[in-house]
Design an enzyme around this catalytic site. Structure first.
Site, PDB file in Angstrom:
ATOM      1  CB  THR A 216      -0.972   0.009   1.202  1.00 12.21           C
ATOM      2  OG1 THR A 216      -1.788   1.178   1.151  1.00 12.21           O
ATOM      3  CG2 THR A 216      -0.239  -0.033   2.534  1.00 12.21           C
TER       4      THR A 216
ATOM      5  CG  ASP B 220      -1.256   9.164   6.066  1.00 13.01           C
ATOM      6  OD1 ASP B 220      -2.113   9.929   5.579  1.00 13.01           O
ATOM      7  OD2 ASP B 220      -1.398   8.599   7.169  1.00 13.01           O
TER       8      ASP B 220
ATOM      9  NE  ARG C 181      -4.683   9.189   6.885  1.00 18.06           N
ATOM     10  CZ  ARG C 181      -4.822   8.132   7.667  1.00 18.06           C
ATOM     11  NH1 ARG C 181      -6.031   7.734   8.028  1.00 18.06           N
ATOM     12  NH2 ARG C 181      -3.757   7.468   8.089  1.00 18.06           N
TER      13      ARG C 181
END
Length: 202
Positions: free
Chosen positions: A116, A128, A130
């Protein structure tokens, strides 16, 4: 100009984990529809159980077994219901911030052998992307004094502390691994430092 956040609507939402009050927020940061599910009285309270959950259409809505997002969402609501008070913030940042299209493309890369993290990087993104500034503003709007964060992600704790949120503790939210997501969970533990026990297939 300081980012603006406005709590436009509050309405009761009955769920299998009891009734929550849904708060709908508008903002000047990303113009997305972020919401908070609130149970009980959280204003001026300390050690409030809080889950900051990023949207996962495939896991939350379709029940996809590629990830543990849907299970974590359900477990967080259960934890809050058992405590009798708490907040679940639902942020519209699909696919760890890369959006649904890129997430689905990353799925195809994972099916070809990437994990991932590597799949996101191959598509030109960070592992990531976010951000939690809006979540911090929402907690400020709800007048929560300190939180017990429902998470396995140490980066989320660090980011919230940088944003001025008093994170008094952590509540683990570890879903059971199974054949379809065990590799994903191992990658989160090894490459993203998520606080997970060694995942075992159910």
């Amino acid at each position: 100009m300081k980012p603006q956040l406005e709590n436009l609507v509050q309405t009761p939402i009955p769920t299998k984990h009891g009734e929550f009050i849904l708060h709908y927020y508008s903002n000047t940061i990303d113009d997305k529809e972020h919401v908070a599910l609130v149970k009980g009285d959280v204003a001026d309270k300390e050690n409030v159980p809080v889950r900051i959950h990023s949207e996962c259409f495939t896991g939350d809505v379709l029940g996809s077994r590629r990830c543990d997002c849907g299970e974590q969402l359900d477990m967080a609501m259960q934890i809050i219901d058992k405590a009798g008070f708490g907040v679940l913030i639902y942020l519209r940042q699909e696919g760890r911030g890369i959006g649904l299209l890129k997430k689905l493309q990353a799925y195809n890369l994972q099916d070809q052998g990437m994990d991932t993290v590597d799949a996101n990087i191959h598509l030109g993104h960070l592992a990531d992307e976010r951000e939690y500034g809006i979540a911090a503003l929402m907690l400020e709007n709800l007048n929560v004094k300190s939180i017990e964060l429902i998470t396995n992600n140490p980066k989320k704790i660090e980011e919230l502390k940088k944003l001025g949120i008093n994170v008094a503790g952590r509540i683990p939210v570890e879903a059971v691994a199974h054949e379809d997501n065990v590799g994903y969970l191992k990658t989160k533990a090894k490459k993203m430092a998520h606080m997970l026990f060694e995942p075992k297939k159910s």
